[in-house]
Design an enzyme around this catalytic site. Structure first.
Site, short mmCIF file in Angstrom:
data_model
loop_
_atom_site.label_atom_id
_atom_site.label_comp_id
_atom_site.label_asym_id
_atom_site.label_seq_id
_atom_site.Cartn_x
_atom_site.Cartn_y
_atom_site.Cartn_z
N LYS A 81 0.85 -1.19 0.00
CA LYS A 81 0.00 0.00 0.00
C LYS A 81 0.88 1.23 0.00
O LYS A 81 1.98 1.21 0.54
CB LYS A 81 -0.88 0.01 1.25
N1 GLU Z 1 -7.06 0.38 -3.20
C1 GLU Z 1 -7.89 -0.75 -3.45
C2 GLU Z 1 -7.94 -1.65 -2.22
O1 GLU Z 1 -7.74 -1.23 -1.12
C3 GLU Z 1 -7.51 -1.47 -4.72
C4 GLU Z 1 -6.16 -2.07 -4.75
C5 GLU Z 1 -5.76 -2.60 -6.11
O2 GLU Z 1 -6.57 -2.61 -7.01
O3 GLU Z 1 -4.61 -3.04 -6.22
O4 GLU Z 1 -8.26 -2.79 -2.30
#
Ligand code: GLU
Length: 476
Positions: free
Chosen positions: A107
């Protein structure tokens, strides 16, 4: 917000993880290896804006590399911090494992209020952040693939993809370095609404689980169910819209930054969204009661509560007063570990974040595969499928003619049946299948093991089992 004496977001995730591993039989030491975040990179970079250099702080945390690339969004918010990014990266690991997206968890975040900058400034900042991450392989098609999150969208992803490709001009797979891109920059149909769509599919599958419904004390279908949504951003908006338009649910409450609105007759979700775009908030929306302190609406009588905004909004300060029998966590970490316990004791069923909002990363996975295969889904088979369907239609037509008034094809059958699946239909089908199978895997653990009280623990067990299997296969 969470009272001071509650654990941080990362600690909260760890506590939930610990509850699950206590019920598992992992080899000594493996549990710790899986739980900890492998690395968090902090970057401080300067961008010349409005005549002076402004310094920004950003993070990219890699929780687990049991599978690569690692995957997870990039968030833009002033509140971004290391603890939060690490909690979110951990959730990405479990989320990807649960829905069988072949990624580790990661993240990123940038401490910024995007509303304070114009588009050109945001592009400069994003490109610089992307440069800092890409030069350390923290953006890379085979190592680390970001996506949108709070405060970012396809526009930012297009800048990131372009920045990576400028730095790696000969990488034929360059577009796969990030997902959630606009269609014309290598995106996929259905990604924008994927997380909201996933929430809808998750609820539909829950409503097919008779025992789960019994545990929640619920009956019937989604039709007519009263829903309260917190946050009408990308996820909350799409989830609410689909539930209202396609499943007949009634959106009786919407909570936003400037308060909440309530209408027992149901709110027009699209109308509220347009109002927010025009007026900056829900205040003044006609034919609804407005409450200044939106959080009180979380405590209102309803059938389904959908927190789709921030973490920690259901905490020890309000958990006891929550009346919804069913909560679906469209946001990441909206319920603290302490609140989770309170709600469990009250018999409230929580469909946990790592499953409920996994639709986004699922469709990201499809986008990544599309980018690596360099071809749109459905391009090869669509017309062939249509030609074969035409054969069936021709035969049915002969029967139709022969039987005269006695029988004929239903009015829109021909059109519906003839149409071969395009990219959007395939994405939806893949997402629906993923959400069903992932639910069933946690459902079986939830119902079959007497020592497992809740879906969250079941979800952790299923995903930790998968991560552990990867480690074992690596000989660790
Ligand atoms: N930000 C989104 C999540 O928390 C999507 C992550 C992604 O598509 O890699 O799942």
């Amino acid at each position: 917000m969470s009272p001071r004496n509650e654990p941080s977001f990362r600690e909260s995730v760890d506590l939930m993880f610990n509850r699950a591993v206590a019920l598992m039989d992992l080899p000594p030491g493996l549990e710790e290896k899986i739980r900890v975040c492998n690395a968090t990179y902090t970057v401080r970079f300067g961008v010349r804006l409005r005549g002076q250099i402004q310094t920004f702080v950003g993070y990219r945390s890699v929780h687990s590399e049991h599978m690569e690339p690692v995957k997870g969004g990039i968030r833009y918010a002033p509140s971004v911090n290391q603890d939060e990014v690490e909690a979110l990266a951990a959730l990405m690991t479990y989320k990807c494992a649960l829905v069988e997206a072949p990624f580790g968890g990661s993240k990123g975040g940038l401490c910024i209020d995007p509303r304070q900058y114009d588009e050109h400034e945001l592009e400069q900042i994003t490109r610089r952040f992307a440069y800092e991450l890409a030069k350390r392989d923290l953006i890379h098609p085979s190592q680390n693939v970001p996506a949108p999150d709070m405060g970012t969208g396809e526009r930012e992803m297009a800048w990131i993809a372009d920045q990576y490709m400028r730095m790696n001009t000969t990488d034929i797979n360059g577009r796969a370095c990030v997902t959630g891109k606009p269609i014309n920059a290598g995106g996929i149909q259905g990604r924008t609404e994927a997380t909201g769509r996933g929430v809808q599919y998750a609820l539909r599958e829950f409503f097919r689980d008779t025992r789960g419904m019994e545990k929640a004390g619920m009956t019937g279908s989604l039709d007519g169910k009263r829903v309260i949504v917190q946050g009408l951003g990308n996820v909350g908006f799409h989830a609410a819209k689909f539930l209202a338009e396609e499943d007949g649910s009634k959106i009786i409450g919407i909570i936003e930054r400037d308060g909440g609105i309530y209408s027992a007759d149901g709110l027009d979700v699209e109308g509220v969204r347009n109002w927010i775009v025009k007026h900056g908030g829900v205040t003044g929306f006609p034919d609804a009661t407005h409450v200044e302190d939106g959080a009180v609406l979380l405590e209102e009588e309803c059938d389904i509560l959908i927190p789709a905004a921030l973490e920690g909004v259901i905490n020890l300060g309000n958990a006891e007063r929550i009346k919804a029998p069913l909560i679906i966590e469209a946001a990441n970490g909206p319920v603290t570990a302490g609140a989770d316990e309170v709600l469990r004791k009250k018999g409230c069923i929580i469909i946990p974040d790592m499953y409920a909002n996994a639709g986004g990363v699922t469709v990201s996975y499809f986008e990544w595969v599309k980018n690596l295969s360099h071809i749109r889904f459905g391009r090869m088979q669509r017309r062939q499928e249509e030609a074969r369907h035409q054969l069936v239609i021709d035969e049915l037509q002969r029967l139709d003619d022969y039987l005269g008034d006695k029988w004929s094809m239903s009015p829109d059958f021909k059109d519906k049946y003839l149409r071969g699946a395009g990219e959007l239909e395939l994405v939806r089908s893949g997402l629906d299948d993923t959400m069903r199978i992932a639910y069933q895997s946690m459902r079986d653990v939830w119902h079959d093991r007497a020592d497992i009280e809740d879906l969250r623990t079941a979800a952790y067990i299923v995903s930790i089992e998968k991560v552990a299997a990867s480690y074992r296969a690596k000989g660790l």
